[in-house]
Design an enzyme around this catalytic site. Structure first.
Site, PDB file in Angstrom:
ATOM      1  N   SER B  94      -0.173  54.926  -5.820  1.00 32.03           N
ATOM      2  CA  SER B  94       0.226  54.473  -4.498  1.00 32.03           C
ATOM      3  C   SER B  94      -1.095  53.993  -3.768  1.00 32.03           C
ATOM      4  O   SER B  94      -1.077  52.951  -2.799  1.00 32.03           O
ATOM      5  CB  SER B  94       0.479  55.436  -3.422  1.00 32.03           C
ATOM      6  N   LYS B  95      -2.323  53.992  -4.287  1.00 28.10           N
ATOM      7  CA  LYS B  95      -3.743  53.260  -4.032  1.00 28.10           C
ATOM      8  C   LYS B  95      -3.685  53.363  -2.495  1.00 28.10           C
ATOM      9  O   LYS B  95      -3.927  52.462  -1.702  1.00 28.10           O
ATOM     10  CB  LYS B  95      -3.542  52.011  -4.368  1.00 28.10           C
ATOM     11  N   ARG B  96      -3.447  54.615  -1.824  1.00 32.19           N
ATOM     12  CA  ARG B  96      -3.430  54.701  -0.307  1.00 32.19           C
ATOM     13  C   ARG B  96      -4.802  54.624   0.185  1.00 32.19           C
ATOM     14  O   ARG B  96      -5.551  55.090  -0.593  1.00 32.19           O
ATOM     15  CB  ARG B  96      -2.921  55.862   0.199  1.00 32.19           C
ATOM     16  N   THR B 120      -3.382  57.956  -6.576  1.00 34.07           N
ATOM     17  CA  THR B 120      -4.311  57.056  -6.675  1.00 34.07           C
ATOM     18  C   THR B 120      -4.783  56.605  -5.115  1.00 34.07           C
ATOM     19  O   THR B 120      -4.161  56.597  -4.325  1.00 34.07           O
ATOM     20  CB  THR B 120      -4.148  55.628  -7.619  1.00 34.07           C
TER      21      THR B 120
END
Lengths: 270, 270
Positions: B94-96, B120
């Site tokens: 989700s590359k938050r 992620t």
């Protein structure tokens, strides 16, 4: 709605630079929502309706909905803003960023599924990760530049060729990524000198400025350092200080008072 | 499940470094899903069950679900992986990244709502934006370092004190952020020399390596440059090349063949 046109119209006609952040936290809701199965929507709707007169934009923060599984409430909330308060743009604060093919899905999430007028985006993956947002010329892309949190400097202040990373981001956005004129930048209120530096780099690219209120940023310093020549150019974001200004039956009136007070304080220095 | 323990156990016992990415795109599903109202879940479950024997981890990419409003399918898919394939960790891609108070909601989204074993994360906002993930010592935090996309160098290759930004990120993660030993790094397969440089900086911190297959990364170069001394240390991620290996009734068998072939090619160079 064209985001940038709507924002500029709103600044002028409503005479406000306040962006009302919508960060629902059920534990902080007034008691009357205790047994409401639709509390997230109903609380946010009441805040929206009470503060709309003082808002140049609304900014729902998606993690606060996602952690609750409240995507439905978010969808209905944005639809309500468009229906009840046409002309006030909605920025989906999701700080997305991924490689190009996935970024297209994030653009679909923000602009098609939720019908947001603008989205916040993270620049770390480079231009192609933001391109699917940029390509939607009628929507706004609000790119992280210098954020308001204590750890912001870990990467953003690292110095390249005599200037910090965040200034390189500002320059890339203003000179390379803003071909459609639909870019804005996140620059935090906690660092007024940096607001001035970024303003000097980017001309009248709008700023979304978090960090006044709960995070301690000074309104006078923000406005005097970051406004454009015509006294606009800013969305000064406040979330918790407005949402939770009151905790009783009159919470919506308290929120309206807080939003109006922020508008008035900002306008004093424009 | 402790993410790092589970990953290391899986590397050894299943003898595979393949991470199967789950990026559902209904337009690419085989014809038998055309009228299936639960196609996203059913397609992904079939892929999971067919490829589990060759997977050290599964990596659902959240934008592909969010753009479809398929949060329910994602929840059930992760629950299915835990139930049917215990011991294979799930990384929510989700590359938050957001300021501390909001990052707590993103941690709740990934670890509590979806029950992912790892997530992620984007480092641009600095340590406090990642801290709520780091604090969950049993979960993994896979931090973007050098990504595989064409624009990755826009920021990540900018040079600070003689070294590119991504190497500073690698060093910060390995020396400062990895107190619980639960960090990993995203380093793209498209830049094998950079894999070697980052490996030299971070010791045996695991890498998630996207970019083989559709993006053109070379497996031999990846493995020889990025493996740890014991021939592990990698999750080589493949999504589309596995998911859409076949388009007929035998799509799941084709996916299994593609995952096994990737496992075997990786193992040739370990």
């Amino acid at each position: 709605m064209n985001f940038m046109q709507a924002l500029r119209t709103r600044w002028q006609q409503a005479d406000t630079l306040v962006c009302v952040g919508l960060d629902p936290e059920p534990a902080r809701f007034p008691a009357q929502f205790a047994n409401d199965p639709d509390a997230v929507f109903n609380f946010c709707r009441a805040i929206v309706d009470a503060t709309a007169g003082y808002a140049c934009s609304f900014k729902p923060q998606i993690a606060h909905f996602a952690a609750l599984g409240a995507e439905g409430a978010l969808t209905r909330l944005i639809a309500h803003i468009h229906a009840a308060h046409p002309g006030i743009p909605v920025i989906l604060d999701s700080k997305r960023g991924d490689i190009g093919s996935t970024a297209q899905h994030y653009a679909a999430e923000a602009f098609d599924r939720y019908a947001a007028d603008a989205v916040t985006a993270n620049p770390y993956l480079g231009r192609d990760s933001v391109q699917p947002f940029l390509d939607r010329a009628d929507r706004g892309v609000v790119i992280l530049c210098r954020t308001s949190n204590p750890g912001a400097g870990d990467l953003q202040d690292l110095v390249i060729d005599g200037r910090p990373l965040y200034q390189h981001v500002a320059e890339k956005v203003a000179r390379e990524w803003n071909g459609h004129g639909n870019c804005a930048l996140v620059v935090g209120a906690t660092w007024p000198a940096q607001l001035k530096e970024v303003r000097a780099i980017v001309g009248d690219v709008p700023f979304l400025v978090p960090g006044v209120g709960a995070q301690g940023g000074d309104v006078e310093a923000v406005v005097t350092n970051a406004k454009t020549a015509d006294g606009t150019g800013l969305m000064v974001s406040s979330s918790r200080a407005i949402l939770y200004a009151g905790n009783g039956q009159d919470f919506a009136a308290a929120a309206a008072d807080a939003a109006r007070a922020l508008r008035d304080e900002i306008n004093r220095y424009r």
